[in-house]
Enzyme design. Structure first.
Site, PDB file in Angstrom:
ATOM      1  N   LYS A 204       2.290  -8.882  11.351  1.00  0.00           N
ATOM      2  CA  LYS A 204       2.666 -10.475  10.709  1.00  0.00           C
ATOM      3  C   LYS A 204       2.456 -11.626  12.039  1.00  0.00           C
ATOM      4  CE  LYS A 204       6.280 -10.491   8.232  1.00  0.00           C
ATOM      5  NZ  LYS A 204       7.569 -10.038   7.829  1.00  0.00           N
TER       6      LYS A 204
ATOM      7  N   ARG B 198      11.964 -13.021  11.552  1.00  0.00           N
ATOM      8  CA  ARG B 198      11.269 -11.852  10.823  1.00  0.00           C
ATOM      9  C   ARG B 198      10.632 -10.707  11.242  1.00  0.00           C
ATOM     10  NH1 ARG B 198       6.545 -15.606   8.355  1.00  0.00           N
ATOM     11  NH2 ARG B 198       6.501 -14.270   6.745  1.00  0.00           N
TER      12      ARG B 198
ATOM     13  N   GLY C 204       9.306  -4.715   2.503  1.00  0.00           N
ATOM     14  CA  GLY C 204      10.801  -4.711   2.302  1.00  0.00           C
ATOM     15  C   GLY C 204      11.564  -3.661   3.135  1.00  0.00           C
TER      16      GLY C 204
ATOM     17  N   MET D 279      11.937  -3.636   6.572  1.00  0.00           N
ATOM     18  CA  MET D 279      12.893  -4.344   7.677  1.00  0.00           C
ATOM     19  C   MET D 279      13.345  -5.565   7.246  1.00  0.00           C
ATOM     20  SD  MET D 279      10.772  -2.449  10.737  1.00  0.00           S
ATOM     21  CE  MET D 279       9.524  -3.495  10.343  1.00  0.00           C
TER      22      MET D 279
ATOM     23  N   ARG E 272      -2.518 -11.112   5.416  1.00  0.00           N
ATOM     24  CA  ARG E 272      -2.829  -9.784   5.982  1.00  0.00           C
ATOM     25  C   ARG E 272      -4.185  -9.567   5.197  1.00  0.00           C
ATOM     26  NH1 ARG E 272       2.505  -7.248   4.381  1.00  0.00           N
ATOM     27  NH2 ARG E 272       2.054  -7.625   2.125  1.00  0.00           N
TER      28      ARG E 272
ATOM     29  N   HIS F  31       8.629  -5.381  -5.072  1.00  0.00           N
ATOM     30  CA  HIS F  31       8.792  -4.280  -4.220  1.00  0.00           C
ATOM     31  C   HIS F  31       8.372  -2.987  -4.969  1.00  0.00           C
ATOM     32  CE1 HIS F  31      11.406  -0.708  -2.912  1.00  0.00           C
ATOM     33  NE2 HIS F  31      10.986  -1.345  -1.691  1.00  0.00           N
TER      34      HIS F  31
ATOM     35  N   SER G 217     -17.977  31.766   9.165  1.00  0.00           N
ATOM     36  CA  SER G 217     -17.337  30.781   8.635  1.00  0.00           C
ATOM     37  C   SER G 217     -15.785  30.839   8.975  1.00  0.00           C
ATOM     38  CB  SER G 217     -17.502  31.392   7.026  1.00  0.00           C
ATOM     39  OG  SER G 217     -16.725  30.498   6.157  1.00  0.00           O
TER      40      SER G 217
ATOM     41  N   ASN H 139      -7.254  28.931   6.564  1.00  0.00           N
ATOM     42  CA  ASN H 139      -5.948  29.305   6.019  1.00  0.00           C
ATOM     43  C   ASN H 139      -5.451  30.641   6.878  1.00  0.00           C
ATOM     44  OD1 ASN H 139      -6.261  27.504   4.226  1.00  0.00           O
ATOM     45  ND2 ASN H 139      -6.790  28.857   2.578  1.00  0.00           N
TER      46      ASN H 139
ATOM     47  N   CYS I 102     -14.413  27.641   5.302  1.00  0.00           N
ATOM     48  CA  CYS I 102     -13.954  27.675   3.821  1.00  0.00           C
ATOM     49  C   CYS I 102     -12.428  27.642   3.925  1.00  0.00           C
ATOM     50  CB  CYS I 102     -14.506  29.033   3.366  1.00  0.00           C
ATOM     51  SG  CYS I 102     -14.171  30.370   4.077  1.00  0.00           S
TER      52      CYS I 102
ATOM     53  N   TYR J  52     -21.468  22.943   8.139  1.00  0.00           N
ATOM     54  CA  TYR J  52     -20.872  22.702   6.567  1.00  0.00           C
ATOM     55  C   TYR J  52     -19.520  22.952   6.482  1.00  0.00           C
ATOM     56  CZ  TYR J  52     -20.938  27.712   5.430  1.00  0.00           C
ATOM     57  OH  TYR J  52     -20.552  28.889   5.479  1.00  0.00           O
TER      58      TYR J  52
HETATM   59  P1  ADP Z   1       8.487  -9.348   4.434  1.00  0.00           P
HETATM   60  O1  ADP Z   1       7.920  -8.640   5.736  1.00  0.00           O
HETATM   61  O2  ADP Z   1       9.689  -8.570   3.841  1.00  0.00           O
HETATM   62  O3  ADP Z   1       7.611 -10.032   3.744  1.00  0.00           O
HETATM   63  P2  ADP Z   1       8.907 -11.980   5.399  1.00  0.00           P
HETATM   64  O4  ADP Z   1       9.249 -12.190   6.957  1.00  0.00           O
HETATM   65  O5  ADP Z   1       7.517 -12.272   5.233  1.00  0.00           O
HETATM   66  O6  ADP Z   1       9.588 -10.874   5.217  1.00  0.00           O
HETATM   67  O7  ADP Z   1      10.040 -13.175   4.862  1.00  0.00           O
HETATM   68  C1  ADP Z   1      10.074 -12.944   3.340  1.00  0.00           C
HETATM   69  C2  ADP Z   1       9.993 -14.290   2.721  1.00  0.00           C
HETATM   70  O8  ADP Z   1      10.730 -15.121   3.458  1.00  0.00           O
HETATM   71  C3  ADP Z   1       8.711 -14.861   3.218  1.00  0.00           C
HETATM   72  O9  ADP Z   1       7.608 -14.686   2.125  1.00  0.00           O
HETATM   73  C4  ADP Z   1       8.667 -16.732   2.973  1.00  0.00           C
HETATM   74  O10 ADP Z   1       8.540 -16.777   1.734  1.00  0.00           O
HETATM   75  C5  ADP Z   1      10.094 -16.635   3.627  1.00  0.00           C
HETATM   76  N1  ADP Z   1      10.190 -17.007   4.835  1.00  0.00           N
HETATM   77  C6  ADP Z   1      10.009 -16.445   5.868  1.00  0.00           C
HETATM   78  N2  ADP Z   1       9.923 -17.331   6.864  1.00  0.00           N
HETATM   79  C7  ADP Z   1       9.993 -18.584   6.595  1.00  0.00           C
HETATM   80  C8  ADP Z   1      10.060 -19.944   6.986  1.00  0.00           C
HETATM   81  N3  ADP Z   1       9.950 -20.212   8.384  1.00  0.00           N
HETATM   82  N4  ADP Z   1      10.121 -20.746   6.269  1.00  0.00           N
HETATM   83  C9  ADP Z   1      10.335 -20.629   4.922  1.00  0.00           C
HETATM   84  N5  ADP Z   1      10.029 -19.593   4.154  1.00  0.00           N
HETATM   85  C10 ADP Z   1      10.255 -18.453   4.953  1.00  0.00           C
HETATM   86 MG    MG Z   2       6.259 -11.277   3.791  1.00  0.00          MG
END
Ligand code: ADP
Ligand code: MG
Ligand code: MG
Length: 902
Positions: free
Chosen positions: A29, A98, A107, A109, A343, A459, A786, A790, A854, A874
């Site tokens: 990220k 974040r 989702g 962390m 990403r 999720h 060969s 296993n 094999c 092979y």
């Molecule tokens: P995850 O890795 O679970 O996607 P994120 O860190 O991307 O978590 O945060 C989840 C959501 O929170 C993001 O999709 C975004 O919409 C919102 N968010 C995170 N940071 C900001 C920010 N600085 N301003 C507004 N919304 C934010």
């Molecule tokens: Mg996100």
């Protein structure tokens, strides 16, 4: 500070300082936020605390020296840039905190939004938003909720309940119907919940909020569900997570604000277009959690054309820059677009192939890169069957095809029940309103996942796609009632244990079990679909990439096949010969009786008679196989298992004898068999009288097999075909064993072959560690090796597969003694080292020695790469794995600078 002390480690990077290649240090990220910042895209300013800081914290239990000061300095410069101070009562700067590891763990962390709000700054925020009290108090209650749950482990449901309570009092289901006063009241309720669970007041000091949130993100790396997810996805446990501190922008400022997620192409099919979900007047986590029903991104065009056009422009730019499908998260604050994440996006197996082909067409990548971007696991997934639908099956609901495949099973409503039933061998479909990270175990256990809420980016959808598990999300006609263990759809009531079928490609849901049909990719491999002449984009792309893989690869791919039918199918799938033809099945069925005669033979004549009766049967089997593999090498393994495996079990015989005696019948034969079984009993059959040892103690057994092979080859050649037999001796540990067998075999071959032109190679399996370690000697008597990986794995580790997998492998995996079962993927350090030694010493003794493998590993993607690297000629695998091995052998041969495909 780093500037004053040159030896102090740099733990904090401004977004302007990073780039996309720094994922190890900044996490995915953070690295991509930096990349977008440097591309000049609208990213809210912020900074990233490195994974190094996290690792230091996790090993020592405290923040490393210098971290606090570096955060302070970056925060100050952020405050200067924004012209606001964190939590300032009049005009507060707010930030999000974040998580973000090298590999995305959706989702898994934690993230805390709106850090910096307190009883005073909430008023300032409202004033700055033109007196928008509702917005300010909504933001504040979100902070207490997220902070409480994430940082202080307050049970999330308590906050949910309080929210539901207020909505019920107001008579609404919609968050948006709550006004400023309602939300102010909710803040009070949340504070009480917070105080009740933590024994302290909600922290009002902004910097304390920030520090605690950062710490919580570090700690979330080792949360139980994160550990489970990493194990499932094979993500190393020691990477740590980075922490991103990002200036807040607000999607909850009113109807001209909102938040969304989007893909630059359809992550399900790969089709070009606009794919995403948008939610007006909301903060980000609402979309991702699937809490409210989103609208398709296209509708944003009506709501806010300027932002929509800008977004499409940015998406095109990102695709061109990353040269791949990207997914993004964005927020619109009063008509101003902000990019919050991007990403290279996860995608289904089909989309991976289709997109790779498209990108080649678009000139963004070359075929090598396309080959690099797909993998054997995806190809294997595409070879699964799909639902066969005719008029009898009407869907009862349609959701979003979130992760393709066809799954039928019994409905369950909780993760725990899914695990329970799956353990009993049942196929289950986990049905939920929406899933959350706590459902992970159930999702792993289930055949498929069905939710009534959430889009393609919920999720459930994201995690299921990652696991390659069928998922239908957002089937909103379903009324899911978890406590009552049922759901209703239209007039139907479906209870726990009822069977449903879900189609993860179309999103359709059916009651009962729907029959399945083969995949189009298999039809293509079978030659039933012409890749040059189909409008199926997937088949065209698979064909193109397979063709490139075949041209690129050095490793040949053979198959393990014991029958003509298997051989024929494998050949259609691209097998270039047979690497393992087991002869033991030729002793089963109605031929068992002949084996019994062989075992019970009391003299030379009886034994010879029994063998003579087996000879023509074996010869006929070989003729069929040689014909199917016309012109290609066929490695036939002489009989390997202990002979008592062909006899009935002891208990059964004992009963037969007793019953027959009772009836006064003649039991001579049964008694003889019983005696033989007792005599031949072994404590460790795996290490007993089997393989080459049988050939050395049972006169005429191997000779009969060698004769059948040679005669079959001659018969095929006389018919105008070309047979290329390779006789393989199993379980050799010493060259003398092989020499003895070889001398006899050569004599028979010379006698049978005559001037027919048939050539028969004689070689050995390398599957006993001693053979690997004396390969130089053994190569003197072998024209090929060969690797039987296993047995080499069983004997290398000293455990028997059948006994260990259930008994303690789970513990070994848990402890990280190995990351994956060594029966699934070759243990390169240990067993692989034996292979390496044998390959090197064998070739040194006999240049041109043919080397193959094999065993299950021949079709395992990672193992194929290893065998390529060791220089084998092979791999041989089961027919259905042949395309996978071809693809991976191609991937092993190319070198690209491309990014990590995970
Ligand atoms: P995850 O890795 O679970 O996607 P994120 O860190 O991307 O978590 O945060 C989840 C959501 O929170 C993001 O999709 C975004 O919409 C919102 N968010 C995170 N940071 C900001 C920010 N600085 N301003 C507004 N919304 C934010
Ligand atoms: Mg996100
Ligand atoms: Mg073996």
């Amino acid at each position: 500070m780093a500037a004053h002390d040159p030896v102090e480690q740099k733990y904090v990077y401004d977004f302007a300082e990073g780039n996309k290649d720094l994922k190890d240090l900044l996490g995915g990220k953070g690295a991509n936020l930096a990349e977008m910042t440097n591309l000049g895209l609208p990213v809210p300013p912020g900074f990233t605390i490195t994974t190094e800081a996290c690792k230091a914290y996790l090993t020592t239990g405290r923040e490393p020296d210098g971290l606090a000061a570096q955060i302070e300095a970056h925060l100050e410069s952020l405050e200067r840039e924004m012209g606001r101070r964190l939590g300032d009562p009049d005009d507060p700067l707010l930030v999000s905190v974040r998580s973000g590891a090298k590999f995305s763990m959706p989702g898994m962390m934690e993230t805390v939004l709106n850090v910096g709000l307190n009883d005073r700054s909430v008023v300032g925020l409202s004033n700055q938003a033109g007196g928008n009290d509702r917005f300010a108090w909504d933001s504040y209650r979100r902070l207490i909720q997220m902070f409480g749950k994430t940082v202080c482990e307050v049970p999330g449901e308590e906050f949910e309940h309080a929210l539901d309570e207020i909505k019920r009092a107001k008579g609404t289901h919609n968050d948006l119907d709550l006004d400023a006063d309602d939300l102010r009241g909710l803040v009070d309720a949340y504070k009480q919940i917070f105080a009740k669970h933590t024994g302290r007041e909600f922290p009002q000091e902004p910097r304390e909020q920030l520090d605690l949130a950062i710490r919580a993100v570090f700690d979330s790396w080792n949360a139980e569900r994160a550990i489970l997810y990493r194990r499932q996805e094979r993500i190393p446990a020691d990477l740590g997570t980075a922490v991103n501190v990002v200036t807040m922008v607000f999607g909850n400022l009113g109807p001209d604000s909102g938040t969304g997620v989007a893909f630059t192409r359809d992550p399900g099919s790969g089709a070009q277009g606009i794919y995403g979900d948008y939610l007006a007047n909301a903060q980000g986590e609402d979309v991702v959690a699937g809490i409210r029903n989103t609208v398709p991104l296209q509708e944003l065009e009506q709501l806010d054309k300027t932002s929509y056009d800008e977004l499409l422009g940015i998406m095109a730019r990102l695709e061109e820059h990353y040269k791949d499908l990207c997914d993004i998260e964005f927020t619109i604050e009063r008509g101003k677009l902000w990019m919050l994440q991007t990403r290279v996006g996860k995608r289904t197996a089909a989309a991976a192939f289709v997109i790779a082909g498209q990108l080649v067409d678009e000139g963004l990548i070359d075929l090598d890169e396309a080959l690099h971007r797909v993998n054997g696991a995806q190809l294997a997934q595409l070879m699964f069957p799909r639902f066969q639908l005719d008029h009898e099956f009407e869907p009862v609901a349609k959701g979003i095809g979130a992760s393709p495949g066809a799954a039928s099973g019994k409905v369950v409503f909780t993760s725990a029940r899914a695990v329970e039933l799956a353990a009993e061998g049942e196929s289950v479909i986990l049905v939920r309103r929406e899933t959350n990270p706590d459902d992970l175990n159930g999702m792993i256990a289930a055949k498929g996942i069905l939710t009534s809420r959430g889009g393609k980016t919920s999720h459930a959808a994201v995690v299921a796609r990652g696991m390659g598990k069928t998922c239908v999300s957002g089937a909103d006609e379903l009324e899911v009632n978890v406590p009552a263990k049922k759901f209703t759809v239209g007039d139907h009531v479906v209870n726990e244990g009822d069977v449903v079928s879900i189609d993860g490609t179309t999103g359709k849901v059916y009651l009962g079990e729907v029959p399945v049909m083969p995949s189009e990719v298999v039809q293509y491999f079978e030659g039933e679909l012409d890749p040059e002449n189909t409008d199926d984009a997937l088949v065209r792309s698979v064909h193109r990439i397979m063709t490139h893989a075949d041209a690129a690869r050095r490793l040949r791919v053979r198959t393990n096949a014991d029958t003509g039918a298997d051989a024929a199918r494998a050949r259609r799938f691209g097998a270039e010969g047979i690497g393992l033809c087991r002869t033991e099945h030729m002793f089963l069925g109605d031929r068992r009786e002949l084996v019994e005669r062989l075992i019970l033979a009391s003299g030379e004549q009886e034994r010879e008679d029994a063998l003579a009766a087996l000879l023509p049967l074996q010869r006929a089997d070989f003729i069929e196989i040689f014909r199917e593999m016309d012109g290609l090498p066929v490695t036939v393994r002489l009989i390997d298992p202990p002979l008592h495996e062909f006899l009935p079990p002891l208990e059964q015989l004992a009963v037969n004898v007793a019953v027959a005696q009772e009836r006064g019948e003649d039991v001579a034969k049964e008694e003889a068999l019983l005696a033989a079984v007792r005599r031949m009993h072994e404590e460790n059959p795996m290490l007993g009288l089997r393989g080459v040892r049988l050939g050395l103690v049972i006169p005429g057994l191997f000779a009969m097999q060698v004769r059948a092979i040679a005669e079959a080859a001659v018969a095929v050649v006389r018919d105008g075909g070309k047979a290329c037999p390779e006789i393989m001796v199993p379980l050799v540990g010493a060259v003398q064993e092989l020499e003895t067998v070889r001398a006899e075999a050569e004599r028979i071959i010379a006698e049978v072959v005559g001037d027919s032109g048939v050539e028969v190679l004689i070689g050995t399996m390398i599957e006993v560690p001693r053979a690997a370690l004396t390969a130089g000697q053994i190569a003197e008597a072998a024209e090929f090796f060969s690797f039987g990986t296993n047995d080499l794995t069983q004997m290398g580790w000293g455990f028997s597969r059948d006994d260990v997998e259930g008994a303690f492998f789970w513990r070994y995996l848990e402890l990280g003694i190995f990351g994956i079962s060594p029966f699934e993927s070759i243990d390169t350090d240990g067993v692989g080292r034996l292979v390496r030694i044998a390959a090197e010493e064998g070739r040194a003794a006999r240049p041109g020695l043919k080397l193959g493998v094999c065993g299950e590993h021949g079709g395992d993607p990672d193992s194929v790469h290893f065998f390529h690297e060791v220089g084998l000629d092979y791999v041989s695998c089961s027919p259905f794995r042949v395309p996978v091995a071809r693809l991976e052998a191609g991937r092993a041969s190319i070198t690209t600078t491309g990014s990590d495909s995970r």
